[in-house]
Design a protein around this motif. Sequence first.
Motif, PDB file in Angstrom:
ATOM      1  N   VAL A  24       0.848  -1.197   0.000  1.00 15.86           N
ATOM      2  CA  VAL A  24       0.000   0.000   0.000  1.00 15.86           C
ATOM      3  C   VAL A  24       0.878   1.240   0.000  1.00 15.86           C
ATOM      4  N   VAL A  25       0.551   2.195  -0.869  1.00 15.83           N
ATOM      5  CA  VAL A  25       1.214   3.496  -0.836  1.00 15.83           C
ATOM      6  C   VAL A  25       0.149   4.580  -0.755  1.00 15.83           C
ATOM      7  N   CYS A  26       0.493   5.680  -0.118  1.00 15.96           N
ATOM      8  CA  CYS A  26      -0.391   6.842  -0.041  1.00 15.96           C
ATOM      9  C   CYS A  26       0.233   7.960  -0.860  1.00 15.96           C
ATOM     10  N   LEU A  27      -0.558   8.563  -1.726  1.00 18.57           N
ATOM     11  CA  LEU A  27      -0.080   9.633  -2.609  1.00 18.57           C
ATOM     12  C   LEU A  27      -0.376  11.010  -2.042  1.00 18.57           C
ATOM     13  N   GLY A  28      -0.392  11.111  -0.709  1.00 12.36           N
ATOM     14  CA  GLY A  28      -0.602  12.400  -0.076  1.00 12.36           C
ATOM     15  C   GLY A  28      -2.070  12.753   0.046  1.00 12.36           C
ATOM     16  N   GLU A  29      -2.308  13.986   0.474  1.00  8.46           N
ATOM     17  CA  GLU A  29      -3.676  14.440   0.733  1.00  8.46           C
ATOM     18  C   GLU A  29      -4.126  15.491  -0.271  1.00  8.46           C
ATOM     19  N   ARG A  30      -5.440  15.614  -0.392  1.00  9.02           N
ATOM     20  CA  ARG A  30      -6.051  16.698  -1.174  1.00  9.02           C
ATOM     21  C   ARG A  30      -6.961  17.496  -0.249  1.00  9.02           C
ATOM     22  N   ASP A  31      -6.915  18.793  -0.383  1.00 10.91           N
ATOM     23  CA  ASP A  31      -7.837  19.653   0.357  1.00 10.91           C
ATOM     24  C   ASP A  31      -9.026  19.932  -0.551  1.00 10.91           C
ATOM     25  N   CYS A  32     -10.197  19.449  -0.135  1.00  8.85           N
ATOM     26  CA  CYS A  32     -11.412  19.552  -0.950  1.00  8.85           C
ATOM     27  C   CYS A  32     -12.472  20.393  -0.236  1.00  8.85           C
ATOM     28  N   SER A  33     -12.034  21.437   0.458  1.00  6.19           N
ATOM     29  CA  SER A  33     -12.935  22.236   1.288  1.00  6.19           C
ATOM     30  C   SER A  33     -13.754  23.253   0.501  1.00  6.19           C
ATOM     31  N   LEU A  34     -13.375  23.510  -0.742  1.00 10.04           N
ATOM     32  CA  LEU A  34     -14.133  24.465  -1.563  1.00 10.04           C
ATOM     33  C   LEU A  34     -15.328  23.733  -2.167  1.00 10.04           C
ATOM     34  N   GLN A  35     -16.462  23.800  -1.482  1.00 18.47           N
ATOM     35  CA  GLN A  35     -17.666  23.077  -1.878  1.00 18.47           C
ATOM     36  C   GLN A  35     -18.889  23.988  -1.797  1.00 18.47           C
ATOM     37  N   ARG A  36     -19.857  23.655  -2.634  1.00 14.68           N
ATOM     38  CA  ARG A  36     -21.173  24.296  -2.545  1.00 14.68           C
ATOM     39  C   ARG A  36     -22.218  23.196  -2.504  1.00 14.68           C
ATOM     40  N   LYS A  52     -17.973  19.432  -4.606  1.00 17.66           N
ATOM     41  CA  LYS A  52     -16.644  20.032  -4.692  1.00 17.66           C
ATOM     42  C   LYS A  52     -16.501  20.900  -5.944  1.00 17.66           C
ATOM     43  N   LEU A  53     -15.798  22.028  -5.783  1.00 13.09           N
ATOM     44  CA  LEU A  53     -15.552  22.934  -6.904  1.00 13.09           C
ATOM     45  C   LEU A  53     -14.071  23.084  -7.220  1.00 13.09           C
ATOM     46  N   LEU A  54     -13.237  23.013  -6.192  1.00 10.53           N
ATOM     47  CA  LEU A  54     -11.798  23.235  -6.362  1.00 10.53           C
ATOM     48  C   LEU A  54     -11.060  22.367  -5.361  1.00 10.53           C
ATOM     49  N   GLU A  55      -9.951  21.782  -5.801  1.00 14.44           N
ATOM     50  CA  GLU A  55      -9.126  20.961  -4.920  1.00 14.44           C
ATOM     51  C   GLU A  55      -7.665  21.376  -5.063  1.00 14.44           C
ATOM     52  N   GLU A  56      -6.899  21.180  -4.003  1.00 11.95           N
ATOM     53  CA  GLU A  56      -5.460  21.426  -4.096  1.00 11.95           C
ATOM     54  C   GLU A  56      -4.697  20.409  -3.260  1.00 11.95           C
ATOM     55  N   GLU A 102      -8.652  36.646  -1.257  1.00 13.09           N
ATOM     56  CA  GLU A 102      -7.597  36.630  -0.241  1.00 13.09           C
ATOM     57  C   GLU A 102      -7.772  35.493   0.743  1.00 13.09           C
ATOM     58  N   ARG A 103      -9.009  35.111   1.032  1.00 13.25           N
ATOM     59  CA  ARG A 103      -9.242  34.000   1.960  1.00 13.25           C
ATOM     60  C   ARG A 103      -8.673  32.701   1.412  1.00 13.25           C
ATOM     61  N   PHE A 104      -8.773  32.523   0.083  1.00 10.74           N
ATOM     62  CA  PHE A 104      -8.222  31.319  -0.515  1.00 10.74           C
ATOM     63  C   PHE A 104      -6.715  31.437  -0.698  1.00 10.74           C
ATOM     64  N   THR A 105      -6.243  32.555  -1.212  1.00  8.68           N
ATOM     65  CA  THR A 105      -4.813  32.695  -1.459  1.00  8.68           C
ATOM     66  C   THR A 105      -4.003  32.605  -0.168  1.00  8.68           C
ATOM     67  N   SER A 106      -4.601  33.018   0.956  1.00  6.88           N
ATOM     68  CA  SER A 106      -3.912  32.929   2.241  1.00  6.88           C
ATOM     69  C   SER A 106      -3.844  31.493   2.755  1.00  6.88           C
ATOM     70  N   GLY A 107      -4.697  30.633   2.208  1.00  6.78           N
ATOM     71  CA  GLY A 107      -4.777  29.253   2.678  1.00  6.78           C
ATOM     72  C   GLY A 107      -5.644  29.090   3.905  1.00  6.78           C
ATOM     73  N   ASN A 108      -6.211  30.184   4.384  1.00  6.51           N
ATOM     74  CA  ASN A 108      -7.007  30.170   5.615  1.00  6.51           C
ATOM     75  C   ASN A 108      -8.494  30.066   5.278  1.00  6.51           C
ATOM     76  N   TYR A 109      -8.921  28.894   4.835  1.00  7.22           N
ATOM     77  CA  TYR A 109     -10.319  28.689   4.443  1.00  7.22           C
ATOM     78  C   TYR A 109     -10.788  27.344   4.977  1.00  7.22           C
ATOM     79  N   ASP A 110     -12.108  27.148   4.955  1.00  3.37           N
ATOM     80  CA  ASP A 110     -12.681  25.861   5.367  1.00  3.37           C
ATOM     81  C   ASP A 110     -13.960  25.621   4.584  1.00  3.37           C
ATOM     82  N   LEU A 111     -14.781  24.682   5.047  1.00  5.23           N
ATOM     83  CA  LEU A 111     -15.993  24.311   4.312  1.00  5.23           C
ATOM     84  C   LEU A 111     -17.037  25.415   4.238  1.00  5.23           C
ATOM     85  N   THR A 112     -16.883  26.474   5.031  1.00  3.92           N
ATOM     86  CA  THR A 112     -17.851  27.573   5.003  1.00  3.92           C
ATOM     87  C   THR A 112     -17.549  28.601   3.932  1.00  3.92           C
ATOM     88  N   PHE A 113     -16.445  28.452   3.196  1.00  2.00           N
ATOM     89  CA  PHE A 113     -15.998  29.446   2.220  1.00  2.00           C
ATOM     90  C   PHE A 113     -17.103  29.842   1.252  1.00  2.00           C
TER      91      PHE A 113
END
Length: 435
Positions: free
Chosen positions: A220-232, A236-240, A420-431
């Motif tokens: 088993v290998v893990c290819l890291g994580e994805r942040d999928c908090s940009l949702q409506r 999901k709308l955007l992932e990084e 700026e909320r996204f570019t700062s990285g300081n966002y969550d599911l409420t974005f």
Amino acid sequence: MFSKILIANRGEIAVRIIRACKEMGIATVAVYSTADREAFHVALADQAVCIGGPEATESYLNESQIISAALMTGAQAIHPGYGFLSENAHFAGLCRENGIVFIGPDPESMEKFADKAILKELVDDAGLPVIPGTEAVPTLAEAITLANKIGYPVMLKACSGGGGRGIRLIRSDEELTRAFPEATQEAVTAFGDGALYLEKYIFPARHIELQILADEQGHVVCLGERDCSLQRRNQKLLEETPSPAVSDKQRAKMIRLVTRAAKKIGYVGAGTMEFLYDTKGSFWFMEMNLRLQVEHCVTEMLTSVDIVKWQIRIAAGIPLDFDQEQVRLTGSSIECRINAMGIGRLNMLHVPGGLNVRFDTCLIQGMTMSPYYDSLMGKLVVYARSREEALRKMRAALCELVIDGIPSNVNEQLKIVEDERFTSGNYDLTFLGNK
């Protein structure tokens, strides 16, 4: 290795799988509905078979027609993509009965892991932190009793759910009384299974998922994580990747936990373990997707690992030829989902280019957007050595992308990556007001 694979899907993911097969020297069979007769995936495949009318139940969910198409064309395996039949244990069983390899988990594993309440028990035993919740709740009366025991607010979810469907935020007995029959019916319609369960609502939080590959030999290998908090509305709308909120130490710990859990439960194939990440820095397991994710390509861009090709190799019994230490998690990759906001005819398409810019799409000039299926037209993905550079690259790519004739969300995505909320990285599911 397989010589011919049938792709039991449509749209951009069918195109993506066909391209992977071509690069591997594997012949492909496309299936299509009458509404998709002129679709790109149909033209791209080596063979194509019409399997029914425009409604998904007449075609892409028509198990017998898909099996017949595979037998008729001599396909040795079926790749289900995502959605439709990708997590359908009955269909995986039909493939086996007819001597066809289902590219995904075996039917027994799908049955065992499909019930999210049962899966939580399994991963809890394997050491993953699990959101407090219940098993399947058969009646409204029992749901009310358990909701009060957990403490409101709670999430009401479909046991066989996915893609943001069958989910309700419940704050009181009255809301639960109204929502329970609605959610049951929605779950029956979407998944053919009306079973529901409850879990504690963790708020505010980020949605973090970890991608794994597991072969039949137990690697088993893990290819890291994805942040999928940009949702409506849970879509999901955007992932990084990597997430700007997760430290190297936290990432290493979660990689150890998810790979250990996958080994312990005996998972085989590509899969994704999804978590809520709270403001205290704690991860809480939500569910596991037993298939290819829509957003798999953002991980591919970061790691240079072709997840689709490895799905095919694993299904053919080929072991992973790399280990966890060889997985590269440097730089930054961002993906924007490009959705249609209405129907129309595509008059002109201009796709952005440049180093490390990728657009997975089913769009071809002159096509008409179908009203019968998902609104996803493509996924615009970029990679760069730093998050700041990736953000600039994504802004430039979005400004260059032209989809004339079909209304799209390109401008909305541009606003998000400039916020700026996204570019700062300081966002969550409420974005985007997703609560």
